[in-house]
Scaffold this active site. Structure first.
Site, PDB file in Angstrom:
ATOM      1  N   LYS A 105      77.957   6.096 142.706  1.00 18.52           N
ATOM      2  CA  LYS A 105      79.111   5.356 142.194  1.00 18.52           C
ATOM      3  C   LYS A 105      80.361   6.248 142.109  1.00 18.52           C
ATOM      4  CE  LYS A 105      76.309   2.020 139.621  1.00 18.52           C
ATOM      5  NZ  LYS A 105      76.168   1.308 138.315  1.00 18.52           N
ATOM      6  N   TYR A 145      78.242  -7.859 142.821  1.00 15.72           N
ATOM      7  CA  TYR A 145      77.749  -7.986 141.437  1.00 15.72           C
ATOM      8  C   TYR A 145      77.819  -9.426 140.916  1.00 15.72           C
ATOM      9  CZ  TYR A 145      77.211  -2.946 140.837  1.00 15.72           C
ATOM     10  OH  TYR A 145      76.786  -1.644 140.932  1.00 15.72           O
ATOM     11  N   PHE A 193      80.737  -7.527 130.683  1.00 18.97           N
ATOM     12  CA  PHE A 193      81.297  -6.336 131.323  1.00 18.97           C
ATOM     13  C   PHE A 193      81.598  -6.556 132.806  1.00 18.97           C
ATOM     14  CE2 PHE A 193      76.649  -5.988 131.236  1.00 18.97           C
ATOM     15  CZ  PHE A 193      76.353  -5.847 132.592  1.00 18.97           C
ATOM     16  N   ARG A 218      63.816   3.328 140.517  1.00 17.40           N
ATOM     17  CA  ARG A 218      64.254   3.039 139.133  1.00 17.40           C
ATOM     18  C   ARG A 218      63.755   4.131 138.186  1.00 17.40           C
ATOM     19  NH1 ARG A 218      68.079  -1.184 138.503  1.00 17.40           N
ATOM     20  NH2 ARG A 218      67.571  -0.845 136.323  1.00 17.40           N
ATOM     21  N   THR A 231      69.725   2.419 132.340  1.00 11.79           N
ATOM     22  CA  THR A 231      71.134   2.077 132.594  1.00 11.79           C
ATOM     23  C   THR A 231      72.067   2.921 131.717  1.00 11.79           C
ATOM     24  OG1 THR A 231      70.399  -0.192 133.002  1.00 11.79           O
ATOM     25  CG2 THR A 231      72.764   0.149 132.683  1.00 11.79           C
ATOM     26  N   ARG A 262      70.407   9.725 136.166  1.00 15.57           N
ATOM     27  CA  ARG A 262      71.433   9.297 135.210  1.00 15.57           C
ATOM     28  C   ARG A 262      71.526  10.257 134.023  1.00 15.57           C
ATOM     29  NH1 ARG A 262      70.309   2.798 135.828  1.00 15.57           N
ATOM     30  NH2 ARG A 262      72.060   2.324 137.217  1.00 15.57           N
ATOM     31  N   ASN A 305      77.658   5.137 135.439  1.00 13.78           N
ATOM     32  CA  ASN A 305      76.315   5.710 135.311  1.00 13.78           C
ATOM     33  C   ASN A 305      75.768   6.268 136.630  1.00 13.78           C
ATOM     34  OD1 ASN A 305      75.810   3.294 136.516  1.00 13.78           O
ATOM     35  ND2 ASN A 305      74.420   2.511 134.954  1.00 13.78           N
ATOM     36  N   HIS A 353      73.470   3.312 141.536  1.00 10.81           N
ATOM     37  CA  HIS A 353      72.874   1.974 141.517  1.00 10.81           C
ATOM     38  C   HIS A 353      71.475   2.063 142.103  1.00 10.81           C
ATOM     39  CE1 HIS A 353      72.414  -2.371 142.182  1.00 10.81           C
ATOM     40  NE2 HIS A 353      71.901  -2.043 143.357  1.00 10.81           N
ATOM     41  N   GLU A 376      70.881  -6.585 149.255  1.00 15.84           N
ATOM     42  CA  GLU A 376      71.893  -5.538 149.085  1.00 15.84           C
ATOM     43  C   GLU A 376      72.016  -4.670 150.345  1.00 15.84           C
ATOM     44  OE1 GLU A 376      71.250  -5.378 144.236  1.00 15.84           O
ATOM     45  OE2 GLU A 376      70.583  -3.672 145.447  1.00 15.84           O
TER      46      GLU A 376
HETATM   47  P1  IDP Z   1      71.192  -1.283 136.285  1.00 15.28           P
HETATM   48  O1  IDP Z   1      72.285  -0.674 137.127  1.00 15.28           O
HETATM   49  O2  IDP Z   1      70.435  -0.247 135.500  1.00 15.28           O
HETATM   50  O3  IDP Z   1      70.288  -2.201 137.066  1.00 15.28           O
HETATM   51  P2  IDP Z   1      72.412  -3.686 135.197  1.00 15.28           P
HETATM   52  O4  IDP Z   1      72.023  -4.307 133.893  1.00 15.28           O
HETATM   53  O5  IDP Z   1      71.974  -4.344 136.462  1.00 15.28           O
HETATM   54  O6  IDP Z   1      71.912  -2.159 135.158  1.00 15.28           O
HETATM   55  O7  IDP Z   1      73.995  -3.556 135.185  1.00 15.28           O
HETATM   56  C1  IDP Z   1      74.703  -3.270 136.391  1.00 15.28           C
HETATM   57  C2  IDP Z   1      75.745  -2.217 136.100  1.00 15.28           C
HETATM   58  O8  IDP Z   1      76.700  -2.740 135.195  1.00 15.28           O
HETATM   59  C3  IDP Z   1      75.223  -0.954 135.405  1.00 15.28           C
HETATM   60  O9  IDP Z   1      74.644  -0.022 136.284  1.00 15.28           O
HETATM   61  C4  IDP Z   1      76.498  -0.411 134.775  1.00 15.28           C
HETATM   62  O10 IDP Z   1      77.340   0.240 135.734  1.00 15.28           O
HETATM   63  C5  IDP Z   1      77.182  -1.706 134.327  1.00 15.28           C
HETATM   64  N1  IDP Z   1      76.846  -2.046 132.948  1.00 15.28           N
HETATM   65  C6  IDP Z   1      75.643  -2.466 132.467  1.00 15.28           C
HETATM   66  N2  IDP Z   1      75.685  -2.692 131.152  1.00 15.28           N
HETATM   67  C7  IDP Z   1      76.957  -2.404 130.771  1.00 15.28           C
HETATM   68  C8  IDP Z   1      77.643  -2.440 129.508  1.00 15.28           C
HETATM   69  O11 IDP Z   1      77.076  -2.792 128.470  1.00 15.28           O
HETATM   70  N3  IDP Z   1      78.961  -2.074 129.528  1.00 15.28           N
HETATM   71  C9  IDP Z   1      79.616  -1.686 130.670  1.00 15.28           C
HETATM   72  N4  IDP Z   1      79.006  -1.643 131.869  1.00 15.28           N
HETATM   73  C10 IDP Z   1      77.707  -1.991 131.925  1.00 15.28           C
HETATM   74 MG    MG Z   2      70.747  -3.932 138.086  1.00 17.15          MG
END
Ligand code: IDP
Ligand code: MG
Length: 138
Positions: free
Chosen positions: A10, A50, A58, A86, A92, A103, A113, A116, A127
């Site tokens: 990212k 997304y 968010f 994962r 996350t 991470r 973070n 992805h 994807e």
């Molecule tokens: P993941 O990337 O671990 O699968 P997801 O829940 O799919 O997590 O969320 C996608 C992306 O959205 C996350 O990787 C992160 O960049 C962002 N994100 C997730 N939760 C939050 C939040 O609470 N605040 C801001 N950004 C968030």
């Molecule tokens: Mg995800």
């Protein structure tokens, strides 16, 4: 399809020059690179990628952030790729990510973070096809 996953390094991790370190961890964990490119998402493309998160609070922040700078997109191959990747990237929220995960080592925050990782075989396929044509996969 269960041997394939999709990842992005990212904008925060690219900005901090972590591409090499992250790719080394990915290779050392046994993933083979099937496709890869250095590119930048438009807001429109980030919004589409997304779309599943459209209703989450968010979403706007996520689309702005993911289109804010270049990313590395890649398709990775390994047995049990989705689940193993994962595990390699960790939770996350980097404050909750296990020691030694990508991470935990490289992420700044729950939004920025570092990487992805696909959450299912079906989404990995979707994807991968979003970024790569059949001519770009090896
Ligand atoms: P993941 O990337 O671990 O699968 P997801 O829940 O799919 O997590 O969320 C996608 C992306 O959205 C996350 O990787 C992160 O960049 C962002 N994100 C997730 N939760 C939050 C939040 O609470 N605040 C801001 N950004 C968030
Ligand atoms: Mg995800």
């Amino acid at each position: 399809m269960s041997n394939l996953t999709f990842t992005m390094i990212k904008p925060d991790a690219v900005e901090k020059n972590y591409i090499g370190g992250i790719l080394k961890m990915i290779n050392d964990a046994g993933f083979r690179i099937h496709a890869m490119k250095f590119t930048q998402l438009s807001k429109e493309a980030a919004g589409k990628f997304y779309e599943v998160h459209k209703e989450r609070p968010f979403y706007g922040e996520l689309v702005d952030y993911m289109s804010s700078g270049p990313i590395v997109a890649a398709v990775l191959i390994k047995e049990n790729a989705v689940a193993d990747f994962r595990t390699l990237i960790g939770a996350t929220d980097p404050t909750k990510a296990a020691e030694g995960t990508i991470r935990k080592i490289y992420a700044q925050s729950i939004a920025a973070n570092a990487v992805h990782g696909s959450d299912s075989d079906e989404n990995a396929g979707i994807e991968a096809s979003f970024f790569f044509s059949s001519l770009e996969r090896f």
